[in-house]
Design a protein around this motif. Structure first.
Motif, PDB file in Angstrom:
ATOM      1  N   ALA A  79       0.819  -1.223   0.000  1.00 58.32           N
ATOM      2  CA  ALA A  79       0.000   0.000   0.000  1.00 58.32           C
ATOM      3  C   ALA A  79       0.848   1.265   0.000  1.00 58.32           C
ATOM      4  O   ALA A  79       0.547   2.216  -0.727  1.00 58.32           O
ATOM      5  CB  ALA A  79      -0.954   0.004   1.194  1.00 58.32           C
ATOM      6  N   THR A  80       1.911   1.295   0.789  1.00 58.03           N
ATOM      7  CA  THR A  80       2.741   2.508   0.826  1.00 58.03           C
ATOM      8  C   THR A  80       3.639   2.608  -0.413  1.00 58.03           C
ATOM      9  O   THR A  80       3.939   3.714  -0.856  1.00 58.03           O
ATOM     10  CB  THR A  80       3.563   2.607   2.128  1.00 58.03           C
ATOM     11  OG1 THR A  80       4.333   1.429   2.301  1.00 58.03           O
ATOM     12  CG2 THR A  80       2.646   2.822   3.323  1.00 58.03           C
ATOM     13  N   THR A 126       1.337   4.298  -2.825  1.00 53.56           N
ATOM     14  CA  THR A 126       1.200   5.750  -2.647  1.00 53.56           C
ATOM     15  C   THR A 126       2.469   6.465  -3.100  1.00 53.56           C
ATOM     16  O   THR A 126       2.407   7.632  -3.472  1.00 53.56           O
ATOM     17  CB  THR A 126       0.848   6.140  -1.192  1.00 53.56           C
ATOM     18  OG1 THR A 126       1.888   5.716  -0.322  1.00 53.56           O
ATOM     19  CG2 THR A 126      -0.495   5.562  -0.770  1.00 53.56           C
ATOM     20  N   ARG A 181      -5.064   5.541  -4.882  1.00 55.61           N
ATOM     21  CA  ARG A 181      -3.776   5.980  -4.337  1.00 55.61           C
ATOM     22  C   ARG A 181      -3.957   7.194  -3.433  1.00 55.61           C
ATOM     23  O   ARG A 181      -3.433   7.241  -2.323  1.00 55.61           O
ATOM     24  CB  ARG A 181      -2.816   6.311  -5.483  1.00 55.61           C
ATOM     25  CG  ARG A 181      -1.477   6.863  -4.997  1.00 55.61           C
ATOM     26  CD  ARG A 181      -0.602   7.324  -6.140  1.00 55.61           C
ATOM     27  NE  ARG A 181      -1.151   8.510  -6.794  1.00 55.61           N
ATOM     28  CZ  ARG A 181      -0.705   8.974  -7.956  1.00 55.61           C
ATOM     29  NH1 ARG A 181       0.263   8.367  -8.608  1.00 55.61           N
ATOM     30  NH2 ARG A 181      -1.246  10.062  -8.478  1.00 55.61           N
ATOM     31  N   SER A 219      -6.687   8.235  -1.980  1.00 56.56           N
ATOM     32  CA  SER A 219      -7.520   7.885  -0.831  1.00 56.56           C
ATOM     33  C   SER A 219      -6.689   7.158   0.228  1.00 56.56           C
ATOM     34  O   SER A 219      -6.820   7.433   1.423  1.00 56.56           O
ATOM     35  CB  SER A 219      -8.699   7.018  -1.275  1.00 56.56           C
ATOM     36  OG  SER A 219      -9.542   7.764  -2.135  1.00 56.56           O
ATOM     37  N   ILE A 220      -5.832   6.236  -0.221  1.00 55.51           N
ATOM     38  CA  ILE A 220      -4.950   5.543   0.727  1.00 55.51           C
ATOM     39  C   ILE A 220      -4.009   6.548   1.381  1.00 55.51           C
ATOM     40  O   ILE A 220      -3.818   6.526   2.598  1.00 55.51           O
ATOM     41  CB  ILE A 220      -4.157   4.413   0.029  1.00 55.51           C
ATOM     42  CG1 ILE A 220      -5.096   3.272  -0.384  1.00 55.51           C
ATOM     43  CG2 ILE A 220      -3.057   3.877   0.956  1.00 55.51           C
ATOM     44  CD1 ILE A 220      -4.437   2.214  -1.267  1.00 55.51           C
ATOM     45  N   HIS A 221      -3.444   7.455   0.575  1.00 57.39           N
ATOM     46  CA  HIS A 221      -2.540   8.468   1.128  1.00 57.39           C
ATOM     47  C   HIS A 221      -3.259   9.306   2.190  1.00 57.39           C
ATOM     48  O   HIS A 221      -2.721   9.543   3.275  1.00 57.39           O
ATOM     49  CB  HIS A 221      -1.986   9.363   0.016  1.00 57.39           C
ATOM     50  CG  HIS A 221      -1.146  10.488   0.533  1.00 57.39           C
ATOM     51  ND1 HIS A 221       0.114  10.286   1.060  1.00 57.39           N
ATOM     52  CD2 HIS A 221      -1.401  11.809   0.640  1.00 57.39           C
ATOM     53  CE1 HIS A 221       0.600  11.448   1.463  1.00 57.39           C
ATOM     54  NE2 HIS A 221      -0.299  12.385   1.222  1.00 57.39           N
ATOM     55  N   LEU A 228      -3.908   7.036   5.310  1.00 59.64           N
ATOM     56  CA  LEU A 228      -2.662   6.745   6.032  1.00 59.64           C
ATOM     57  C   LEU A 228      -2.147   7.984   6.758  1.00 59.64           C
ATOM     58  O   LEU A 228      -1.680   7.894   7.904  1.00 59.64           O
ATOM     59  CB  LEU A 228      -1.582   6.239   5.070  1.00 59.64           C
ATOM     60  CG  LEU A 228      -1.770   4.862   4.447  1.00 59.64           C
ATOM     61  CD1 LEU A 228      -0.691   4.604   3.402  1.00 59.64           C
ATOM     62  CD2 LEU A 228      -1.770   3.771   5.500  1.00 59.64           C
ATOM     63  N   ILE A 284     -11.533   3.303  -0.588  1.00 57.84           N
ATOM     64  CA  ILE A 284     -10.749   2.115  -0.221  1.00 57.84           C
ATOM     65  C   ILE A 284     -11.666   0.907  -0.085  1.00 57.84           C
ATOM     66  O   ILE A 284     -11.377  -0.176  -0.627  1.00 57.84           O
ATOM     67  CB  ILE A 284      -9.953   2.365   1.079  1.00 57.84           C
ATOM     68  CG1 ILE A 284      -8.873   3.425   0.840  1.00 57.84           C
ATOM     69  CG2 ILE A 284      -9.338   1.070   1.605  1.00 57.84           C
ATOM     70  CD1 ILE A 284      -8.252   3.984   2.111  1.00 57.84           C
ATOM     71  N   SER A 321     -11.681  -2.419  -2.513  1.00 52.58           N
ATOM     72  CA  SER A 321     -11.457  -3.717  -1.877  1.00 52.58           C
ATOM     73  C   SER A 321     -12.595  -4.681  -2.209  1.00 52.58           C
ATOM     74  O   SER A 321     -12.357  -5.833  -2.563  1.00 52.58           O
ATOM     75  CB  SER A 321     -11.326  -3.546  -0.356  1.00 52.58           C
ATOM     76  OG  SER A 321     -11.098  -4.799   0.255  1.00 52.58           O
ATOM     77  N   ALA A 346      -5.972  -2.185  -1.867  1.00 54.33           N
ATOM     78  CA  ALA A 346      -6.903  -1.622  -0.885  1.00 54.33           C
ATOM     79  C   ALA A 346      -6.948  -2.487   0.370  1.00 54.33           C
ATOM     80  O   ALA A 346      -6.924  -1.968   1.495  1.00 54.33           O
ATOM     81  CB  ALA A 346      -8.301  -1.488  -1.496  1.00 54.33           C
ATOM     82  N   ALA A 374      -3.925  -1.828   2.452  1.00 51.07           N
ATOM     83  CA  ALA A 374      -4.070  -0.560   3.178  1.00 51.07           C
ATOM     84  C   ALA A 374      -4.980  -0.734   4.387  1.00 51.07           C
ATOM     85  O   ALA A 374      -4.681  -0.222   5.474  1.00 51.07           O
ATOM     86  CB  ALA A 374      -4.607   0.526   2.246  1.00 51.07           C
TER      87      ALA A 374
END
Length: 185
Positions: free
Chosen positions: A15-16, A19, A65, A67-69, A72, A89, A93, A126, A129
């Motif tokens: 996940a990271t 991003t 990307r 949304s995950i950023h 996080l 996310i 998923s 997703a 994350a």
């Protein structure tokens, strides 16, 4: 059109690493997946190989990307998760249909429902994350100390005191800046 794109920053955490396909977010941003072909390349080196990607799938990937950023970053700052980011996310998923496969060597691989199903790959990202944000993994979410980066990263070091998303880039840049400032003083 030139075919030279910035190198990927591949870490151990899916996940990271994803991003990190957009870096220097608070400086001169570097987009590492500017065209669908680069998303195909990134997914391939990340163990989620697909044959093709449309512009629409690239847009879904970028939305995931970001949304995950956002999620996080909020989690690392111990702030409420942005509802819109959580929704994206969760949607990605739920839409993915990838299956975890055990190889004869005892490692996990992902099998996507089809060779063109970017959505399956996004579902895996997703889910990764979600496991980080939900605190299911051994490590600590942190934000890069570089003022131009501020990327969220997952610190699995023994002391959980990492300052930079990557020592080779942000860490070295900060150390060099401190050294040069010391020489001037």
């Amino acid at each position: 059109m030139h075919d030279r794109f910035p190198d990927f920053r591949l870490g151990k955490v899916l996940a990271t690493s994803f991003t990190a396909t957009l870096t220097e977010r608070r400086g001169e941003a570097v987009e590492r997946i500017p065209v669908p072909r680069r998303l195909v390349d990134w997914l391939t080196v990340s163990g989620l190989a697909v044959d093709s990607c449309t512009i629409a799938q690239l847009e879904l990937a970028r939305e995931l990307r970001e949304s995950i950023h956002a999620a996080l970053t909020a989690a690392a700052s111990q702030e409420d998760l942005p509802a819109s980011a959580v929704q994206v996310i969760n949607d990605r998923s739920a839409q993915g249909r990838a299956a975890a496969i055990l190889t004869p060597e005892g490692t996990r691989q992902w099998r996507l429902s089809s060779a063109s199903c970017v959505e399956d790959a996004l579902g895996v990202i997703a889910a990764d994350a979600i496991s980080i944000i939900a605190g299911e993994r051994d490590g600590k979410l942190a934000l890069c100390a570089s003022p131009t980066c501020r990327a969220a990263f997952f610190d699995t070091s023994q002391s959980r005191t990492r300052k930079w998303c990557e020592m080779n880039t942000c860490g070295n840049r900060q150390k060099k800046a401190r050294f040069n400032a010391g020489k001037r003083a």
